[in-house]
Design a protein around this motif. Structure first.
Motif, PDB file in Angstrom:
ATOM      1  N   ALA A  70     -27.673 -85.344  52.961  1.00  0.00           N
ATOM      2  CA  ALA A  70     -28.726 -84.594  52.293  1.00  0.00           C
ATOM      3  C   ALA A  70     -29.635 -83.925  53.327  1.00  0.00           C
ATOM      4  N   PHE A  71     -30.049 -82.706  53.013  1.00  0.00           N
ATOM      5  CA  PHE A  71     -30.930 -81.933  53.884  1.00  0.00           C
ATOM      6  C   PHE A  71     -32.087 -81.375  53.072  1.00  0.00           C
ATOM      7  N   LYS A  72     -33.179 -81.080  53.780  1.00  0.00           N
ATOM      8  CA  LYS A  72     -34.361 -80.517  53.124  1.00  0.00           C
ATOM      9  C   LYS A  72     -35.084 -79.624  54.120  1.00  0.00           C
ATOM     10  N   GLN A  73     -35.526 -78.462  53.632  1.00  0.00           N
ATOM     11  CA  GLN A  73     -36.327 -77.574  54.461  1.00  0.00           C
ATOM     12  C   GLN A  73     -37.261 -76.775  53.565  1.00  0.00           C
ATOM     13  N   THR A  74     -38.485 -76.557  54.013  1.00  0.00           N
ATOM     14  CA  THR A  74     -39.438 -75.745  53.269  1.00  0.00           C
ATOM     15  C   THR A  74     -39.299 -74.304  53.726  1.00  0.00           C
ATOM     16  N   VAL A  75     -39.223 -73.398  52.746  1.00  0.00           N
ATOM     17  CA  VAL A  75     -39.140 -71.968  53.054  1.00  0.00           C
ATOM     18  C   VAL A  75     -40.405 -71.292  52.551  1.00  0.00           C
ATOM     19  N   LYS A  76     -40.766 -70.202  53.238  1.00  0.00           N
ATOM     20  CA  LYS A  76     -42.012 -69.495  52.944  1.00  0.00           C
ATOM     21  C   LYS A  76     -41.753 -67.997  52.847  1.00  0.00           C
ATOM     22  N   VAL A  77     -42.811 -67.241  52.618  1.00  0.00           N
ATOM     23  CA  VAL A  77     -42.731 -65.796  52.435  1.00  0.00           C
ATOM     24  C   VAL A  77     -41.894 -65.140  53.529  1.00  0.00           C
ATOM     25  N   GLY A  78     -40.933 -64.325  53.101  1.00  0.00           N
ATOM     26  CA  GLY A  78     -40.075 -63.594  54.027  1.00  0.00           C
ATOM     27  C   GLY A  78     -38.821 -64.339  54.435  1.00  0.00           C
ATOM     28  N   ASP A  79     -38.739 -65.635  54.124  1.00  0.00           N
ATOM     29  CA  ASP A  79     -37.534 -66.395  54.453  1.00  0.00           C
ATOM     30  C   ASP A  79     -36.412 -66.048  53.480  1.00  0.00           C
ATOM     31  N   VAL A  80     -35.198 -66.172  53.971  1.00  0.00           N
ATOM     32  CA  VAL A  80     -33.997 -65.915  53.181  1.00  0.00           C
ATOM     33  C   VAL A  80     -33.181 -67.198  53.135  1.00  0.00           C
ATOM     34  N   VAL A  81     -32.683 -67.542  51.956  1.00  0.00           N
ATOM     35  CA  VAL A  81     -31.838 -68.722  51.779  1.00  0.00           C
ATOM     36  C   VAL A  81     -30.481 -68.245  51.279  1.00  0.00           C
ATOM     37  N   ARG A  82     -29.445 -68.487  52.063  1.00  0.00           N
ATOM     38  CA  ARG A  82     -28.078 -68.182  51.634  1.00  0.00           C
ATOM     39  C   ARG A  82     -27.458 -69.489  51.156  1.00  0.00           C
ATOM     40  N   VAL A  83     -27.282 -69.611  49.862  1.00  0.00           N
ATOM     41  CA  VAL A  83     -26.876 -70.874  49.249  1.00  0.00           C
ATOM     42  C   VAL A  83     -25.389 -71.150  49.428  1.00  0.00           C
ATOM     43  N   GLU A  84     -24.568 -70.119  49.392  1.00  0.00           N
ATOM     44  CA  GLU A  84     -23.110 -70.243  49.396  1.00  0.00           C
ATOM     45  C   GLU A  84     -22.684 -71.110  48.212  1.00  0.00           C
ATOM     46  N   ASN A  85     -21.790 -72.059  48.391  1.00  0.00           N
ATOM     47  CA  ASN A  85     -21.333 -72.911  47.282  1.00  0.00           C
ATOM     48  C   ASN A  85     -21.824 -74.349  47.436  1.00  0.00           C
ATOM     49  N   THR A  86     -22.929 -74.521  48.130  1.00  0.00           N
ATOM     50  CA  THR A  86     -23.486 -75.821  48.449  1.00  0.00           C
ATOM     51  C   THR A  86     -24.247 -76.415  47.253  1.00  0.00           C
ATOM     52  N   PRO A  87     -24.042 -77.706  46.941  1.00  0.00           N
ATOM     53  CA  PRO A  87     -24.892 -78.348  45.930  1.00  0.00           C
ATOM     54  C   PRO A  87     -26.351 -78.265  46.388  1.00  0.00           C
TER      55      PRO A  87
END
Length: 123
Positions: A70-87
């Motif tokens: 399990a992983f966790k990260q906080t993202v903020k304004v201007g950040d991009v999250v590429r989810v792909e096929n990840t739960p």
């Protein structure tokens, strides 16, 4: 060219409080999300669809799993999250709303970077 108003989208107010405006096109989808403080999305993944999030305001905890870790990260304004096929799940544990845009598409495995970077003609 098309200009599509916010009102033309499909508004869905989810049980946990998130408001989503969906704009669905033949080859992709864009949706605008407003996630209230304290909101947690259910864990899920996509078999074929890829999602890319662009954070517009607030912050969001991104939780995901890879190979039973399990992983966790906080993202903020201007950040991009590429989810792909990840739960994954998203949690707004901040004191204010989080707003982001999601781009959803079905990748075909063809690298189109050269076209994307160079397809501009001046009129």
């Amino acid at each position: 060219m098309q200009i599509i108003s916010r009102k033309a989208g499909i508004l869905v107010e989810k049980e946990e409080g998130t408001k989503v405006i969906y704009h669905i096109f033949p080859e992709f989808e864009i949706h605008y999300n407003e996630v209230p403080a304290g909101t947690k999305q259910a864990w899920h993944h996509h078999d074929v669809i890829e999602e890319v999030l662009y954070i517009l305001s607030g912050e969001l905890e991104v939780h995901w799993k890879e190979k039973d870790k399990a992983f966790k990260q906080t993202v903020k304004v201007g950040d991009v999250v590429r989810v792909e096929n990840t739960p994954h799940t998203f949690i707004n544990s901040s004191s204010g709303p989080a707003v982001f845009v999601v781009f959803r598409f079905v990748p075909d495995g063809v690298d189109k970077c050269h076209i994307i970077k160079n397809d501009k003609r001046f009129d």
